[in-house]
Design an enzyme around this catalytic site. Structure first.
Site, PDB file in Angstrom:
ATOM      1  N   LYS A  13      74.435  29.576 -20.610  1.00 10.01           N
ATOM      2  CA  LYS A  13      74.361  31.029 -20.523  1.00 10.01           C
ATOM      3  C   LYS A  13      72.906  31.448 -20.665  1.00 10.01           C
ATOM      4  CE  LYS A  13      76.671  35.213 -22.164  1.00 10.01           C
ATOM      5  NZ  LYS A  13      77.759  35.761 -23.021  1.00 10.01           N
TER       6      LYS A  13
ATOM      7  N   GLY B  70      78.439  37.190 -17.820  1.00  7.73           N
ATOM      8  CA  GLY B  70      78.932  37.468 -19.161  1.00  7.73           C
ATOM      9  C   GLY B  70      78.404  38.779 -19.700  1.00  7.73           C
ATOM     10  N   GLY B  71      78.768  39.067 -20.968  1.00  7.62           N
ATOM     11  CA  GLY B  71      78.380  40.323 -21.582  1.00  7.62           C
ATOM     12  C   GLY B  71      76.878  40.482 -21.724  1.00  7.62           C
TER      13      GLY B  71
ATOM     14  N   VAL C 295      76.256  32.903 -16.551  1.00  9.73           N
ATOM     15  CA  VAL C 295      76.653  31.561 -16.969  1.00  9.73           C
ATOM     16  C   VAL C 295      76.591  30.639 -15.757  1.00  9.73           C
ATOM     17  CG1 VAL C 295      78.443  30.161 -18.058  1.00  9.73           C
ATOM     18  CG2 VAL C 295      78.180  32.568 -18.710  1.00  9.73           C
TER      19      VAL C 295
ATOM     20  N   ASP D 292      86.353  42.109 -27.149  1.00  9.93           N
ATOM     21  CA  ASP D 292      86.561  42.127 -25.698  1.00  9.93           C
ATOM     22  C   ASP D 292      87.613  41.092 -25.303  1.00  9.93           C
ATOM     23  OD1 ASP D 292      86.143  43.176 -23.177  1.00  9.93           O
ATOM     24  OD2 ASP D 292      84.431  41.887 -22.722  1.00  9.93           O
TER      25      ASP D 292
ATOM     26  N   GLY E  11      74.537  38.059 -20.160  1.00 10.85           N
ATOM     27  CA  GLY E  11      73.782  37.253 -19.212  1.00 10.85           C
ATOM     28  C   GLY E  11      74.692  36.538 -18.237  1.00 10.85           C
TER      29      GLY E  11
END
Length: 333
Positions: A36, A16-17, A21, A127, A19
């Site tokens: 996450k 993810g942005g 998941v 995003d 970290g």
């Protein structure tokens, strides 16, 4: 098996942005979850990660991920969300091809309505793209994921309670192929709900054409096209794309924010209206019809009754001195 709080991690799901998941389950209840985990040591990035968890915890919509828990394990922060078991839209298009227009409308209308909830709370996603829309296999539900780049509109420069800047002037945050022009210019202050409407339009374009509105070998190539060129008509790549959806996609990709649909809610309403129109011929085709003999009998009975009524109206002595005129139109098709 690694454990964070009450959750046992089972395997990697996605990056993810802010970290990674992981698929997990609650060790006491056995219920599935997505956890996450923050990766890195940048205090600003950690503040963003914590902000993502706090913001998602107060947003409620079927197409938004539900936060279950938050915690720290030593220096690592993490939060648990409901597990959406399924693929993202980009994976589905790659595997199954361009979806049916009615399905496109259904999925993106749900995402747009979820974004409207975010915008009313002053939250900008920044995003929106097919890779961040998960489709649950069991139910078909669409869920907008990864709020790692979110911006709080009321805070302007996105600050924490302590006043730390989370977005720096000149930073370009987002995915070039699905990013609004105002994001590409690096001005956080100029990025509002219209940027997410652009992202919806770019996602719609992708689902119509099977490719993003702008592509290139480098981010610079994409930025140049984004700021200086108009996207090609999606029908160049998919001649069967419905004209209403093409118009909505291209309008949403306008360079000037004020020329796009006025809100995510308006975008969703346009999709719902188009879906209804596309479904109308199918509903008519599926409507039950009377057997030919019964239909003819009913038509004959109706005509007989109409003739009797007309005879009574025109009979001598009925009404005043001037006999009335009558006009009967019968449609038995």
């Amino acid at each position: 098996m690694q454990r964070l709080g009450n959750y046992a991690l089972e395997g990697f799901l996605a990056k993810g942005g802010q970290g990674a998941v992981y698929r997990a389950h609650h060790v006491e209840l056995g219920t599935p979850a997505a956890v996450k985990v923050f990766e890195g040591d940048d205090p600003r990035q950690l503040a963003r990660f914590e902000q993502e968890a706090r913001v998602l915890a107060r947003l409620h919509h079927p197409s938004l991920p539900r936060v279950l828990d938050f915690g720290r394990d030593g220096r690592r922060a993490w939060f648990a969300m409901e597990l959406v078991a399924g693929d993202n839209l980009a994976e589905k298009v790659k595997r199954e091809g361009i979806p049916a227009p009615e399905r496109v409308c259904e999925v993106l209308a749900a995402v747009a309505e979820a974004l409207e909830v975010c915008h009313r709370e002053g939250v900008i996603h920044r995003d929106v793209k097919p890779q961040n829309v998960l489709v649950e296999t069991a139910t078909g539900r669409a869920v907008l994921a990864d709020f790692g780049l979110l911006k709080l509109e009321a805070e302007g420069a996105a600050r924490t309670q302590g006043g730390q800047r989370l977005s720096l002037t000149g930073e370009v945050r987002g995915t070039p192929s699905f990013m609004a022009p105002e994001q590409a210019e690096g001005s956080s202050a100029g990025v509002g709900p219209a940027a997410d409407v652009y992202g919806l339009g770019a996602a719609l374009y992708y689902l119509l054409a099977g490719r993003p509105p702008f592509a290139g070998t480098t981010a610079y190539n994409v930025f140049f096209k984004l700021l200086n060129e108009d996207p090609s008509d999606p029908r160049r790549f998919n001649p069967a794309a419905p004209p209403e959806l093409v118009r909505l996609a291209l309008r949403s990709l306008a360079k000037t924010p004020s020329e796009r649909p006025p809100s995510a809610a308006a975008f969703a309403a346009a999709l719902r209206q188009t879906a209804s129109r596309l479904a109308a011929p199918r509903r008519r085709a599926q409507a039950p019809s009377l057997p030919r003999g019964l239909a003819a009998g009913l038509a004959g009975a109706f005509l007989g009754a109409a003739a009797l009524a007309l005879a009574l109206v025109l009979a001598p002595g009925h009404g005043g001195a001037s006999p009335p005129t009558a006009s009967i139109v019968v449609d038995v098709a």
